[in-house]
Design a protein around this motif. Sequence first.
Motif, short mmCIF file in Angstrom:
data_model
loop_
_atom_site.label_atom_id
_atom_site.label_comp_id
_atom_site.label_asym_id
_atom_site.label_seq_id
_atom_site.Cartn_x
_atom_site.Cartn_y
_atom_site.Cartn_z
N MET A 49 0.78 -1.21 -0.15
CA MET A 49 -0.07 0.15 -0.06
C MET A 49 0.73 1.18 0.16
SD MET A 49 -2.97 -1.18 2.83
CE MET A 49 -3.92 0.44 2.40
N LYS A 50 1.80 1.10 0.95
CA LYS A 50 2.75 2.47 0.83
C LYS A 50 3.36 2.73 -0.49
CE LYS A 50 6.86 4.13 3.56
NZ LYS A 50 7.79 3.70 4.36
N ALA A 51 3.71 1.70 -0.97
CA ALA A 51 4.52 1.71 -2.33
C ALA A 51 3.55 2.33 -3.56
CB ALA A 51 5.05 0.40 -2.89
N ILE A 52 2.31 1.89 -3.33
CA ILE A 52 1.38 2.54 -4.17
C ILE A 52 1.26 4.28 -4.10
CG2 ILE A 52 -0.96 2.70 -5.21
CD1 ILE A 52 -1.13 -0.35 -4.75
N LEU A 53 1.36 4.31 -2.84
CA LEU A 53 0.81 5.64 -2.45
C LEU A 53 2.07 6.82 -2.59
CD1 LEU A 53 -1.27 5.28 0.90
CD2 LEU A 53 -2.10 5.64 -1.34
N TYR A 54 3.20 6.22 -2.00
CA TYR A 54 4.58 7.07 -2.11
C TYR A 54 5.26 6.79 -3.17
CZ TYR A 54 2.85 8.71 2.49
OH TYR A 54 2.45 9.15 3.42
N GLY A 55 5.34 5.85 -4.04
CA GLY A 55 5.87 5.09 -5.05
C GLY A 55 7.30 4.53 -4.26
N GLN A 56 8.14 4.04 -5.21
CA GLN A 56 8.89 2.84 -4.71
C GLN A 56 10.20 3.06 -5.52
OE1 GLN A 56 7.89 -1.20 -5.41
NE2 GLN A 56 8.82 -1.76 -3.20
N GLY A 57 11.44 3.31 -5.06
CA GLY A 57 13.03 3.36 -5.47
C GLY A 57 12.69 4.88 -6.38
N LEU A 69 -6.83 2.05 -5.07
CA LEU A 69 -6.52 1.75 -3.77
C LEU A 69 -7.37 2.52 -2.70
CD1 LEU A 69 -4.63 0.22 -1.66
CD2 LEU A 69 -3.02 2.14 -1.54
N SER A 70 -7.30 3.77 -2.73
CA SER A 70 -8.32 4.39 -1.89
C SER A 70 -9.70 4.04 -1.77
CB SER A 70 -8.14 5.99 -2.26
OG SER A 70 -6.83 6.55 -2.21
N GLN A 71 -10.17 3.89 -3.16
CA GLN A 71 -11.60 3.29 -3.24
C GLN A 71 -11.87 2.10 -2.44
OE1 GLN A 71 -13.90 5.60 -4.72
NE2 GLN A 71 -15.31 4.13 -3.50
N GLU A 72 -10.67 1.26 -2.42
CA GLU A 72 -10.86 -0.26 -1.99
C GLU A 72 -10.73 0.25 -0.19
OE1 GLU A 72 -11.85 -2.84 -3.03
OE2 GLU A 72 -12.05 -2.08 -5.06
N VAL A 73 -9.87 1.06 0.20
CA VAL A 73 -9.96 1.26 1.61
C VAL A 73 -11.48 1.59 1.94
CG1 VAL A 73 -9.12 3.05 2.97
CG2 VAL A 73 -7.58 2.17 1.68
N TYR A 74 -12.09 2.53 1.37
CA TYR A 74 -13.44 2.71 1.55
C TYR A 74 -14.43 1.77 1.32
CZ TYR A 74 -11.34 7.35 0.41
OH TYR A 74 -10.54 8.45 0.12
N ASN A 75 -14.36 1.00 0.38
CA ASN A 75 -15.19 -0.01 0.00
C ASN A 75 -15.09 -1.31 0.98
OD1 ASN A 75 -16.11 1.12 -2.34
ND2 ASN A 75 -14.84 0.17 -3.59
N GLN A 76 -13.83 -1.47 1.46
CA GLN A 76 -13.72 -2.82 2.29
C GLN A 76 -13.67 -2.36 3.79
OE1 GLN A 76 -11.01 -5.84 1.11
NE2 GLN A 76 -11.00 -4.91 -1.00
N HIS A 77 -13.69 -1.01 4.24
CA HIS A 77 -13.80 -0.77 5.47
C HIS A 77 -12.55 -1.00 6.38
CE1 HIS A 77 -18.04 0.98 4.60
NE2 HIS A 77 -18.28 -0.24 4.17
N ILE A 78 -11.50 -0.81 5.71
CA ILE A 78 -10.44 -1.33 6.20
C ILE A 78 -9.74 -0.52 7.13
CG2 ILE A 78 -8.77 -0.26 4.82
CD1 ILE A 78 -8.48 -3.82 6.14
N LEU A 79 -10.27 1.01 7.42
CA LEU A 79 -9.48 1.76 8.46
C LEU A 79 -9.89 1.58 9.88
CD1 LEU A 79 -10.12 5.20 6.70
CD2 LEU A 79 -8.06 3.92 6.90
N SER A 102 -2.48 8.93 6.80
CA SER A 102 -2.34 10.60 6.23
C SER A 102 -2.41 10.81 4.99
CB SER A 102 -0.85 11.17 7.07
OG SER A 102 -0.96 10.81 8.50
N HIS A 103 -1.83 9.85 4.09
CA HIS A 103 -1.87 10.28 2.59
C HIS A 103 -3.19 10.14 2.27
CE1 HIS A 103 -0.87 9.85 -1.52
NE2 HIS A 103 0.60 9.92 -1.38
N ILE A 104 -3.94 9.02 2.53
CA ILE A 104 -5.19 8.96 2.05
C ILE A 104 -6.17 9.87 2.34
CG2 ILE A 104 -7.22 7.39 1.99
CD1 ILE A 104 -5.37 4.95 2.03
N PHE A 113 -12.57 15.91 -0.16
CA PHE A 113 -11.84 15.18 0.40
C PHE A 113 -12.42 13.94 0.59
CE2 PHE A 113 -9.91 19.14 1.12
CZ PHE A 113 -8.57 19.38 1.33
N PRO A 114 -12.37 13.08 -0.28
CA PRO A 114 -13.00 11.78 -0.17
C PRO A 114 -13.09 11.16 1.27
CG PRO A 114 -12.06 11.85 -2.30
CD PRO A 114 -11.51 12.87 -1.36
N THR A 115 -11.85 11.00 1.71
CA THR A 115 -11.48 10.35 3.06
C THR A 115 -12.14 10.97 4.33
OG1 THR A 115 -9.52 9.46 2.18
CG2 THR A 115 -9.81 9.22 4.76
#
Length: 337
Positions: A49-57, A69-79, A102-104, A113-115
Amino acid sequence: MPLFRTGARSPQDIVRSLRDSLSQLDKNRDNPVSRKKSSEEVCKNLGSMKAILYGQGDQEPQQEQITLLSQEVYNQHILFPLIQSLSILEFESRKEVALIFSHILKRQLGTRFPTVDYLVAHQEVLTLLVRGYETPETALNNGLMLRECLRHELLTRLILYSDDLYLFFKYVQLQVFDIASDAFATLRDILTRHKIMTSEFLEKNYDKIFSHYQSLIESDNYVTRRQSLKLLGELLLDRHNFTVMTRYIASGDNLKVMMNLLCNPSRNIQFEAFHVFKVFVANPNKSHPVGEILLKNRDKLVEFLSRFQTDRSEDEQFNEEKAYLIKQIREMKKVSG
């Protein structure tokens, strides 16, 4: 190499896997071997998740992936389960949860602000963050995420007008210094970040909020007392809180508290009390109780202030204010006729 090649998993798969691994971690908390395996799986999913939000390398994050990813966080109520599980996560995983949250939360679509919208609709997540101060291992992580929420007026309003607000008057007096200080930083943000909204709240709930606040000023905890006095001075001197200030400094009982604190053994508490006391004296429209107390103690106050923290000779503002107060108190006899 394709971007974010984490087993070619989609954001939906990652969030679903995180939910499952959190559930397994909870079940295996008393089994060291199984717990370690579940913990590694949670860590792997958080890393994805962090790699998607912040990039990698050297690879930058892709907006499309972040949206999915953000939409799935809402849909699956993971928070909620993610924050609820903080106490059984590894130290680094807790930090990653705060970064992801914080990023989401900062994600913006136009003026929305969807979140924030999600948290308004699922206020149990905010409640969980507030009550995180009751778990020492995760209190600072919760505080960090909570203060990110307070950047948004909508979320601050929810806390202001909930019973959860009054929990902070307990949290800021906890025995663990770091947690108590963090809780106070959060309380300060609640009461000062969105000034117009907060001033309206303080006016409407004056009696309740200041009866709780009085417990901080009278606290046996030195840090709590000093911080609360400093914040009180800031609140009273903020132009948005004029109505609240007028009501507070009309009370003879409040004046007596400040006069007693001027004599506190701690010089720092004396100094913070001085900045509240000066508001009573400088008020050109003193209430009868306040005027009576000042007049009755006029000579003692003039003598006391003349000797008060005279070693602050380089603090020009303090000395000017002190001289002004002495002048005002000396002239009270003439004013009262």
